[in-house]
Design a protein around this motif. Structure first.
Motif, mmCIF file in Angstrom:
data_model
loop_
_atom_site.group_PDB
_atom_site.id
_atom_site.type_symbol
_atom_site.label_atom_id
_atom_site.label_comp_id
_atom_site.label_asym_id
_atom_site.label_seq_id
_atom_site.Cartn_x
_atom_site.Cartn_y
_atom_site.Cartn_z
ATOM 1 N N UNK A 1 -27.266 31.993 7.064
ATOM 2 C CA UNK A 1 -26.490 32.064 8.407
ATOM 3 C C UNK A 1 -27.375 31.520 9.665
ATOM 4 N N UNK A 2 -28.520 31.671 9.644
ATOM 5 C CA UNK A 2 -29.301 31.091 10.734
ATOM 6 C C UNK A 2 -29.337 29.321 10.548
ATOM 7 N N UNK A 3 -29.356 28.818 9.199
ATOM 8 C CA UNK A 3 -29.289 27.467 9.198
ATOM 9 C C UNK A 3 -28.105 26.951 9.494
ATOM 10 N N UNK A 4 -26.822 27.552 9.151
ATOM 11 C CA UNK A 4 -25.641 27.504 9.596
ATOM 12 C C UNK A 4 -25.120 27.152 10.832
ATOM 13 N N UNK A 5 -25.686 28.086 11.718
ATOM 14 C CA UNK A 5 -25.586 27.754 13.246
ATOM 15 C C UNK A 5 -26.119 26.622 13.846
ATOM 16 N N UNK A 6 -27.220 26.221 13.210
ATOM 17 C CA UNK A 6 -27.936 25.262 13.616
ATOM 18 C C UNK A 6 -27.208 23.701 13.210
ATOM 19 N N UNK A 7 -26.338 23.760 12.284
ATOM 20 C CA UNK A 7 -25.757 22.562 11.971
ATOM 21 C C UNK A 7 -24.383 22.326 12.868
ATOM 22 N N UNK A 8 -24.046 20.985 13.275
ATOM 23 C CA UNK A 8 -23.048 20.523 14.010
ATOM 24 C C UNK A 8 -21.850 20.369 12.936
ATOM 25 N N UNK A 9 -20.567 20.445 13.355
ATOM 26 C CA UNK A 9 -19.597 20.102 12.410
ATOM 27 C C UNK A 9 -19.038 21.355 12.219
ATOM 28 N N UNK A 10 -17.899 21.370 11.399
ATOM 29 C CA UNK A 10 -17.031 22.470 10.996
ATOM 30 C C UNK A 10 -17.425 22.997 9.461
ATOM 31 N N UNK A 11 -17.115 24.198 9.069
ATOM 32 C CA UNK A 11 -17.175 24.890 7.927
ATOM 33 C C UNK A 11 -15.875 24.759 7.319
ATOM 34 N N UNK A 12 -15.758 24.164 6.170
ATOM 35 C CA UNK A 12 -14.646 24.023 5.445
ATOM 36 C C UNK A 12 -14.612 24.726 3.973
ATOM 37 N N UNK A 13 -15.677 25.068 3.590
ATOM 38 C CA UNK A 13 -15.578 25.760 2.153
ATOM 39 C C UNK A 13 -16.881 26.561 2.097
ATOM 40 N N UNK A 14 -16.849 27.770 1.532
ATOM 41 C CA UNK A 14 -17.804 28.559 1.125
ATOM 42 C C UNK A 14 -18.071 29.245 -0.077
ATOM 43 N N UNK A 15 -19.031 29.004 -1.110
ATOM 44 C CA UNK A 15 -19.144 29.774 -2.278
ATOM 45 C C UNK A 15 -20.148 30.786 -2.291
ATOM 46 N N UNK A 16 -19.499 31.940 -2.553
ATOM 47 C CA UNK A 16 -20.388 33.393 -2.556
ATOM 48 C C UNK A 16 -20.490 33.794 -4.045
ATOM 49 N N UNK A 17 -21.588 34.031 -4.388
ATOM 50 C CA UNK A 17 -21.945 34.609 -5.829
ATOM 51 C C UNK A 17 -21.927 36.183 -5.456
ATOM 52 N N UNK A 18 -21.171 36.967 -6.284
ATOM 53 C CA UNK A 18 -21.161 38.118 -6.128
ATOM 54 C C UNK A 18 -21.692 38.815 -7.431
ATOM 55 N N UNK A 19 -22.690 39.619 -7.526
ATOM 56 C CA UNK A 19 -23.034 40.156 -8.942
ATOM 57 C C UNK A 19 -21.828 41.125 -9.553
ATOM 58 N N UNK A 20 -21.488 41.149 -10.550
ATOM 59 C CA UNK A 20 -20.439 42.269 -11.220
ATOM 60 C C UNK A 20 -20.842 43.617 -10.920
ATOM 61 N N UNK A 21 -22.045 43.951 -10.870
ATOM 62 C CA UNK A 21 -22.315 45.408 -10.664
ATOM 63 C C UNK A 21 -22.125 45.798 -8.959
ATOM 64 N N UNK A 22 -21.787 44.850 -8.448
ATOM 65 C CA UNK A 22 -21.802 45.350 -6.829
ATOM 66 C C UNK A 22 -20.281 45.222 -6.642
ATOM 67 N N UNK A 23 -19.808 45.961 -7.076
ATOM 68 C CA UNK A 23 -18.339 46.328 -6.855
ATOM 69 C C UNK A 23 -17.717 46.818 -5.445
ATOM 70 N N UNK A 24 -16.892 46.205 -4.921
ATOM 71 C CA UNK A 24 -16.277 46.384 -3.505
ATOM 72 C C UNK A 24 -15.552 47.882 -3.522
ATOM 73 N N UNK A 25 -15.911 48.822 -2.795
ATOM 74 C CA UNK A 25 -15.200 50.047 -2.911
ATOM 75 C C UNK A 25 -13.892 49.975 -2.416
ATOM 76 N N UNK A 26 -12.941 50.670 -3.083
ATOM 77 C CA UNK A 26 -11.596 50.524 -2.319
ATOM 78 C C UNK A 26 -11.609 50.914 -1.011
ATOM 79 N N UNK A 27 -10.530 50.266 -0.309
ATOM 80 C CA UNK A 27 -10.287 50.758 1.109
ATOM 81 C C UNK A 27 -9.842 52.282 1.402
ATOM 82 N N UNK A 28 -9.978 52.640 2.527
ATOM 83 C CA UNK A 28 -9.607 54.150 2.628
ATOM 84 C C UNK A 28 -8.168 54.312 2.362
ATOM 85 N N UNK A 29 -7.604 55.375 1.613
ATOM 86 C CA UNK A 29 -6.240 55.490 1.268
ATOM 87 C C UNK A 29 -5.828 54.537 0.073
#
Length: 75
Positions: free
Chosen positions: A14-42
């Motif tokens: 994030x710190x390095x990204x803000x220092x770059x000029x230009x626009x962000x067109x694509x991001x690849x994020x690696x999420x470990x399988x064990x780190x599941x996102x909890x369901x939204x409330x309700x």
């Protein structure tokens, strides 16, 4: 167009990204399988739960593979 590959922790990227000029067109994020996102409330965790009002209940229908491909009796 020139591309940059940023590596490191989320904070470092994030710190390095803000220092770059230009626009962000694509991001690849690696999420470990064990780190599941909890369901939204309700949310029950059923991905088809919101479709409940649109479902048809037909308990007399045989929708098994054998039932689908079996010849029908003349009624």
């Amino acid at each position: 167009m020139k591309t940059h590959v940023l590596t490191g922790s989320k904070h470092e990227i994030a710190e390095n990204l803000v220092q770059l000029s230009g626009e962000v067109r694509e991001v690849i994020v690696f999420i470990e399988e064990s780190a599941r996102i909890p369901p939204a409330p309700g949310e029950t965790g059923d991905p088809f739960g919101e479709m409940g009002p649109f479902l048809v209940s037909a308990p007399h229908i045989d929708d098994t593979r054998e039932g689908i491909y079996a010849p029908m009796d003349d009624a």
